[in-house]
Design an enzyme around this catalytic site. Structure first.
Site, PDB file in Angstrom:
ATOM      1  N   SER A 181     -41.538  -7.363  22.113  1.00 30.23           N
ATOM      2  CA  SER A 181     -40.867  -6.687  21.005  1.00 30.23           C
ATOM      3  C   SER A 181     -41.381  -7.064  19.625  1.00 30.23           C
ATOM      4  O   SER A 181     -41.158  -6.335  18.668  1.00 30.23           O
ATOM      5  CB  SER A 181     -39.362  -6.963  21.068  1.00 30.23           C
ATOM      6  OG  SER A 181     -39.099  -8.344  20.971  1.00 30.23           O
ATOM      7  N   HIS A 209     -38.317  -2.107  25.334  1.00 27.44           N
ATOM      8  CA  HIS A 209     -39.179  -1.376  24.389  1.00 27.44           C
ATOM      9  C   HIS A 209     -40.161  -0.438  25.094  1.00 27.44           C
ATOM     10  O   HIS A 209     -41.037   0.131  24.447  1.00 27.44           O
ATOM     11  CB  HIS A 209     -39.920  -2.351  23.484  1.00 27.44           C
ATOM     12  CG  HIS A 209     -39.057  -2.931  22.413  1.00 27.44           C
ATOM     13  ND1 HIS A 209     -38.834  -2.318  21.195  1.00 27.44           N
ATOM     14  CD2 HIS A 209     -38.311  -4.078  22.394  1.00 27.44           C
ATOM     15  CE1 HIS A 209     -38.013  -3.053  20.467  1.00 27.44           C
ATOM     16  NE2 HIS A 209     -37.681  -4.123  21.167  1.00 27.44           N
ATOM     17  N   LYS A 240     -32.287   1.857  22.441  1.00 26.53           N
ATOM     18  CA  LYS A 240     -33.512   2.021  21.660  1.00 26.53           C
ATOM     19  C   LYS A 240     -33.983   3.483  21.778  1.00 26.53           C
ATOM     20  O   LYS A 240     -33.407   4.357  21.160  1.00 26.53           O
ATOM     21  CB  LYS A 240     -34.549   0.997  22.109  1.00 26.53           C
ATOM     22  CG  LYS A 240     -34.087  -0.433  21.770  1.00 26.53           C
ATOM     23  CD  LYS A 240     -35.105  -1.480  22.114  1.00 26.53           C
ATOM     24  CE  LYS A 240     -34.707  -2.841  21.569  1.00 26.53           C
ATOM     25  NZ  LYS A 240     -33.524  -3.444  22.200  1.00 26.53           N
TER      26      LYS A 240
END
Length: 392
Positions: A181, A209, A240
């Site tokens: 990340s 991610h 996300k």
């Protein structure tokens, strides 16, 4: 001031003195390619809203409809009375999407890592972790009674050395971020899986991610490398690229059934509210039906990354939309972030302990929502601020 916290205040005063104390920055608008901060519109380069789903019309509509029908909350933990049919629907959809037998949703990506690692390992076992794994993995490992070993970042030879030294344990679990990340590099999963198969170890991948970013329709790093069915545990977030809130684990039915009985964050937290659950269901449909969002994300990523490199910025070893602009000095990285905000770009400075000392940076994440004009304007601002502070 109430007595007793003087030792904490002293530490905060030290942070203020060395330029690393930061205030929270409230947004006055929805999360998008541009946001309003202090009454001023700026280009947002700090959110994890990769595909722009936080404000997607389909997700808004699904959330509103769920609230009208089911209310604001669920009123219970999942194991007592808080499992709604929509929770089952989301988990079936996630399992199908991730090509696994089953899936389970937790309150956040952080609690997912804590819940999985703390419940499946005993003192007879060992967990083997990449040295740059996310804080939630580190905290999950701290909650286990298992032996803990760390291998050098993405270093396959070092991982093999650790595996060779771990032959005596009942269960060996290798855990790694799929996409790291802070640096934006991708774990060498094919090599990790081959070593795991050679040494009879389990593999756990945190795709926070990578979900919605890598793989077919955003299925993640496991699918990206063609490793479906060879990675034992996939975890990720729904907050996300998916655009909402929560974490998930996708794995075998055996593991999911076990976590329902033993996963402490699952057992002791109220289930997701209807709006969150319905929006997550809709988000998975959007990933499948609107692949052009992921194409746009990668097109924007290339444009912005190329632009930063041409200007002479150090973007480290990033190969994803997570693109750090490595500055080095901690106070300077925060000054750079402040200067960018002054000129119209919101990109947060990140320093120790989130990253190693001497590797402070401004971390940027482009999204599918950004226009090329937004990104060019951002690059111009990076150039101006970077030159003023002698970074380039």
């Amino acid at each position: 001031m109430m007595k007793g916290f003087e030792y904490l205040q002293a530490e905060l005063d030290d942070m203020k003195g060395n330029g690393t104390f930061r205030q929270l920055i409230p947004l006055e608008s929805e999360q998008g390619a541009k946001v309003i901060i202090g009454g001023k519109e700026v280009i947002q380069l700090s959110s994890n809203n990769y595909l722009g789903l936080t404000g997607h019309p389909r997700l808004r509509k699904a959330a509103l409809k769920a609230v009208e029908k089911y209310g604001a909350g669920t009123g219970s933990v999942r194991t007592i009375a808080g499992t709604f049919s929509m929770h089952d629907e989301l988990e079936k959809k996630l399992a199908t999407f991730k090509h696994t037998e089953a899936a389970l949703v937790f309150q956040s990506g952080f609690t997912t890592n804590q819940g999985v690692l703390s419940s499946i390992l005993t003192k007879e076992d060992v967990v083997i972790s990449d040295e740059l794994n996310h804080a939630s993995i580190i905290d999950g490992i701290r909650l286990t009674k298992a032996a803990r070993k760390v291998y050098k970042h993405v270093d396959i030879a070092d991982l093999e050395r650790v595996l060779q030294d771990s032959a005596s344990y009942r269960v060996k679990v290798i855990v790694t971020d799929g996409v790291f990340s802070m640096d934006g590099n991708i774990a060498p999963l094919p090599e990790i899986v081959e070593l795991a198969e050679k040494y009879n170890a389990l593999v756990m991948v945190d795709d926070a991610h990578a979900s919605g970013v890598l793989g077919e329709n955003g299925r993640g790093t496991v699918n990206h490398f063609g490793l479906d069915g060879r990675v034992h545990i996939q975890v990720g977030t729904l907050s996300k690229a998916v655009g909402v809130l929560g974490g998930y684990v996708a794995s075998s039915k055996t593991l999911i059934d076990y976590l329902i009985h033993k996963g402490r964050p699952f057992l002791f937290s109220t289930s997701h509210p209807p709006a969150v659950t319905a929006a997550c269901i809709e988000a998975i449909d959007v990933l499948i039906e609107e692949p052009q969002l992921i194409e746009k994300l990668w097109d924007n990523t290339k444009f912005f990354k190329d632009g930063l490199t041409k200007l002479g910025f150090n973007t480290g070893k990033s190969e994803t939309p997570v693109t750090p602009v490595v500055v080095g000095d901690e106070a300077l990285s925060h000054q750079f972030s402040d200067k960018l905000l002054e000129y119209g770009v919101f990109a947060q400075g990140i320093a120790f302990p989130t990253v190693a000392k001497g590797l402070a940076r401004v971390r940027t994440i482009v999204t599918a929502e950004h226009s090329k004009d937004d990104l060019q304007k951002a690059l111009d601002i990076f150039e101006k601020a970077g030159k003023e502070l002698n970074i380039i």
